[in-house]
Write an enzyme that holds these catalytic residues in place. Structure first.
Site, PDB file in Angstrom:
ATOM      1  N   GLY A   1      56.191  31.298 -32.309  1.00  0.00           N
ATOM      2  CA  GLY A   1      57.132  30.410 -33.008  1.00  0.00           C
ATOM      3  C   GLY A   1      58.397  31.099 -33.469  1.00  0.00           C
ATOM      4  O   GLY A   1      58.773  32.172 -32.981  1.00  0.00           O
TER       5      GLY A   1
ATOM      6  N   HIS B   1      51.026  57.966 -59.719  1.00  0.00           N
ATOM      7  CA  HIS B   1      52.329  58.553 -60.036  1.00  0.00           C
ATOM      8  C   HIS B   1      52.640  59.640 -59.019  1.00  0.00           C
ATOM      9  O   HIS B   1      51.752  60.400 -58.669  1.00  0.00           O
ATOM     10  CB  HIS B   1      52.310  59.171 -61.439  1.00  0.00           C
TER      11      HIS B   1
ATOM     12  N   ALA C   1      74.043  29.238 -42.002  1.00  0.00           N
ATOM     13  CA  ALA C   1      72.674  29.409 -42.533  1.00  0.00           C
ATOM     14  C   ALA C   1      72.548  28.593 -43.811  1.00  0.00           C
ATOM     15  O   ALA C   1      72.439  29.128 -44.909  1.00  0.00           O
ATOM     16  CB  ALA C   1      72.401  30.893 -42.805  1.00  0.00           C
TER      17      ALA C   1
HETATM   18  P1  NAD Z   1      68.244  28.315 -47.884  1.00  0.00           P
HETATM   19  O1  NAD Z   1      67.882  26.944 -48.268  1.00  0.00           O
HETATM   20  O2  NAD Z   1      67.456  29.466 -48.377  1.00  0.00           O
HETATM   21  O3  NAD Z   1      69.767  28.603 -48.298  1.00  0.00           O
HETATM   22  C1  NAD Z   1      70.851  27.824 -47.843  1.00  0.00           C
HETATM   23  C2  NAD Z   1      72.028  28.049 -48.762  1.00  0.00           C
HETATM   24  O4  NAD Z   1      73.161  27.423 -48.204  1.00  0.00           O
HETATM   25  C3  NAD Z   1      71.835  27.465 -50.159  1.00  0.00           C
HETATM   26  O5  NAD Z   1      72.093  28.459 -51.109  1.00  0.00           O
HETATM   27  C4  NAD Z   1      72.853  26.328 -50.202  1.00  0.00           C
HETATM   28  O6  NAD Z   1      73.397  26.133 -51.493  1.00  0.00           O
HETATM   29  C5  NAD Z   1      73.916  26.824 -49.240  1.00  0.00           C
HETATM   30  N1  NAD Z   1      74.729  25.773 -48.636  1.00  0.00           N
HETATM   31  C6  NAD Z   1      74.305  24.583 -48.179  1.00  0.00           C
HETATM   32  N2  NAD Z   1      75.355  23.904 -47.632  1.00  0.00           N
HETATM   33  C7  NAD Z   1      76.445  24.689 -47.749  1.00  0.00           C
HETATM   34  C8  NAD Z   1      77.810  24.578 -47.370  1.00  0.00           C
HETATM   35  N3  NAD Z   1      78.258  23.489 -46.713  1.00  0.00           N
HETATM   36  N4  NAD Z   1      78.675  25.583 -47.663  1.00  0.00           N
HETATM   37  C9  NAD Z   1      78.206  26.695 -48.292  1.00  0.00           C
HETATM   38  N5  NAD Z   1      76.938  26.862 -48.676  1.00  0.00           N
HETATM   39  C10 NAD Z   1      76.048  25.886 -48.398  1.00  0.00           C
HETATM   40  O7  NAD Z   1      68.293  28.292 -46.280  1.00  0.00           O
HETATM   41  P2  NAD Z   1      68.323  29.462 -45.214  1.00  0.00           P
HETATM   42  O8  NAD Z   1      68.827  30.745 -45.784  1.00  0.00           O
HETATM   43  O9  NAD Z   1      69.054  28.868 -44.041  1.00  0.00           O
HETATM   44  O10 NAD Z   1      66.796  29.642 -44.853  1.00  0.00           O
HETATM   45  C11 NAD Z   1      66.078  28.550 -44.257  1.00  0.00           C
HETATM   46  C12 NAD Z   1      64.603  28.651 -44.536  1.00  0.00           C
HETATM   47  O11 NAD Z   1      64.039  29.779 -43.911  1.00  0.00           O
HETATM   48  C13 NAD Z   1      64.329  28.741 -46.014  1.00  0.00           C
HETATM   49  O12 NAD Z   1      63.281  27.854 -46.337  1.00  0.00           O
HETATM   50  C14 NAD Z   1      63.901  30.157 -46.209  1.00  0.00           C
HETATM   51  O13 NAD Z   1      62.985  30.318 -47.260  1.00  0.00           O
HETATM   52  C15 NAD Z   1      63.288  30.523 -44.848  1.00  0.00           C
HETATM   53  N6  NAD Z   1      63.455  31.953 -44.620  1.00  0.00           N
HETATM   54  C16 NAD Z   1      62.688  32.834 -45.317  1.00  0.00           C
HETATM   55  C17 NAD Z   1      62.876  34.182 -45.162  1.00  0.00           C
HETATM   56  C18 NAD Z   1      62.042  35.142 -45.938  1.00  0.00           C
HETATM   57  O14 NAD Z   1      61.059  34.748 -46.517  1.00  0.00           O
HETATM   58  N7  NAD Z   1      62.405  36.420 -46.021  1.00  0.00           N
HETATM   59  C19 NAD Z   1      63.843  34.672 -44.308  1.00  0.00           C
HETATM   60  C20 NAD Z   1      64.619  33.758 -43.634  1.00  0.00           C
HETATM   61  C21 NAD Z   1      64.422  32.401 -43.801  1.00  0.00           C
END
Ligand code: NAD
Length: 474
Positions: A43, A444, A270
């Site tokens: 996936g 430690h 993103a």
């Molecule tokens: P996210 O929801 O984490 O963040 C998206 C961000 O974009 C938000 O802060 C939002 O306010 C902002 N945003 C939305 N529209 C906007 C605009 N027009 N202009 C500017 N900012 C805007 O989404 P993501 O980072 O795309 O991640 C997607 C999913 O994938 C999430 O559920 C995340 O938890 C998951 N993910 C997890 C991990 C991890 O666990 N390390 C890594 C990558 C992705």
């Protein structure tokens, strides 16, 4: 291989961390499992998400080490970043893991069919692909994942410079400049990786802070660190238009009524992901959905008994480990069990420099829910191992229930925070008290000592930071 026989047959749709884990667990429990996947096993997570991103961040970490060595007496020069080799390394890691999943499914006698599964009626799927056939099953587990959201910004969809995270992880020419739309987990992780490898990155985030799902105080500290690394961060800022020039994109952003144009070789979008069930036709299967998400109860069962949904296609929290946990639960319930999904202390992690991880309640959530708590903080500058690892940048913060002293939340900004958080997950899931964690002797010198010290601080008795005694003289 044994073919699914009457009564034992179970179909899993989707071969990501939700689907393949469900398939293995169901097979362990005696089901004759068929898994249908239209793309690659593993996936999003294995192929174009968590795993290649972490491989990229490993390369970025090496580039950082080359630069940081001089301050520690190790003088190296970073000659160049051979992007094609970085991509090869990513592909090698991904292939090893995908091959591993394939081998595990085979060993568990899971039949894998390459194709798209679509409901034609409840509990009946039409498969189109390497085989074209119709299959019925009493037990079906859906794990069809998610897809990136494309916001309705004029010019964004049409731009040839705009990419999603999948595009960023396979971009052919390494960009010199990049605008990242969205300061969530994907935006921050890829911004860190590209900046460390030599790209000039600007993050544009609509909200007044980065990483809205994480503890605000530590997310703010991380943001300050990213700026020190050279990443430009524009908060409270919306992208209003994207236009293509001959050499790159012009991204118009608006903040407090003022517009500014940013030029970039590439634009990473993103802004979140949405549940994906394209091609599945859940309605034909009689399934209820809400904003694209297949609705389930806490046993992962949908409104159709015997049909389960797990992971991003069903979830509000889109994390690979959530999908896997729900996959195991769905498999057990499909095989007659009574397992329940408890989301309370699912960890979340941001693989940045340094990493940020959290479990349980954030300070914001505890306040919203009117839960009385006390906070303990421990700065990593007072932890030897952290001082050696990254100059002591970071902090551990814990929330402890005011009345009972139970651990409510653990938040860590530190090197390897995504590993360290497991202590908080275990402690909270076992309903541990602050005193339990204090009583456990920590090795430690380790970073984990900082977790215990933060709990000591919450209890007013830290050893390696000074807290004014309550009621003492100023
Ligand atoms: P996210 O929801 O984490 O963040 C998206 C961000 O974009 C938000 O802060 C939002 O306010 C902002 N945003 C939305 N529209 C906007 C605009 N027009 N202009 C500017 N900012 C805007 O989404 P993501 O980072 O795309 O991640 C997607 C999913 O994938 C999430 O559920 C995340 O938890 C998951 N993910 C997890 C991990 C991890 O666990 N390390 C890594 C990558 C992705």
């Amino acid at each position: 291989m044994d073919r699914p026989s009457e009564g034992r047959g179970l179909i899993v749709v989707g071969g990501g961390p939700g689907g393949y884990v469900a398939a293995i667990r169901a097979a362990q429990l005696g089901a004759a499992v068929t898994l249908i996947e239209r793309e690659r096993l593993g996936g999003t997570c294995l192929n174009v998400g968590c795993i290649p991103t972490k491989a990229l961040l490993r390369c970025a970490g090496l580039a950082r080490s080359a630069r940081e060595g001089a301050g520690r007496g190790i003088h190296m020069t970073l000659d160049r970043v051979a992007w094609e080799e970085v991509l090869d390394y990513q592909r090698w890691v991904v292939k090893r893991l995908v091959d591993g999943v394939s081998a595990l499914l085979k060993k568990n006698q899971v039949e894998v069919i390459r194709g798209t599964a679509s409901f034609i009626k409840p509990k009946t799927l039409k498969i189109t692909g390497e085989k074209n056939e119709i299959r019925e099953a009493d037990r079906i587990i859906l794990a069809t994942g998610s897809a990136p959201v494309v916001p309705p910004v004029p010019g964004l969809k049409e731009s040839r410079y705009v990419m999603d995270s999948t595009g960023a992880l396979s971009v052919q020419r390494f960009p010199e400049t990049m605008v990242v739309i969205g300061g969530g987990v994907i935006g921050v992780e890829l911004a860190c990786a590209f900046q460390a490898l030599g790209c000039h990155v600007t993050i544009v985030e609509a909200l007044p802070r980065l990483l809205p799902s994480m503890d605000g105080e530590l997310a703010g500290m991380l943001a300050a660190g990213l700026e020190r690394q050279g990443i430009k961060i524009l908060l409270g800022c919306r992208v209003v238009r994207v236009a293509d020039g001959p050499e790159g994109a012009r991204v118009t952003v608006e903040r407090a009524g003022t517009e500014e144009v940013l030029s970039a070789d590439k634009v990473l979008c993103a802004v979140g992901r949405r549940p994906c069930s394209e091609g599945l036709d859940p309605e034909a299967g009689g399934l209820l959905r809400e904003r694209g998400r297949i609705l389930t109860d806490n046993r992962q069962q949908t409104n159709i008994p015997g049909v389960y949904a797990v992971g991003d296609c069903a979830g509000e929290i889109m994390l690979a480990h959530t999908a896997s946990a729900q996959g195991e639960i769905a498999a057990e319930n499909a095989m007659g069990g009574q397992a329940v999904y408890h989301p309370a202390c699912v960890p979340s992690g941001v693989y940045a420099f340094p990493e940020l991880a959290g479990t349980g309640l954030t300070e914001e959530q505890a306040k919203e829910r009117n839960i009385p708590f006390r906070v303990g903080r421990f700065p990593l500058s007072a932890n030897g191992r952290a001082l050696i690892a990254n100059g002591g940048e970071g902090m551990v913060k814990v929330l402890v229930g005011e009345e009972l002293g139970e651990l409510l939340g653990v938040h860590i900004l530190a090197p390897n925070a995504t590993e360290l958080i497991a202590e908080g997950v275990s402690a909270i899931s076992m309903e541990g008290l602050a005193d339990d964690l204090i009583a456990a002797v920590h090795g430690h010198p380790t970073l984990s000592e900082a977790v215990r010290e933060a709990v000591l601080a919450a209890e007013g008795r830290p050893i390696h930071t000074f807290l004014k005694p309550k009621g003492g003289k100023s």
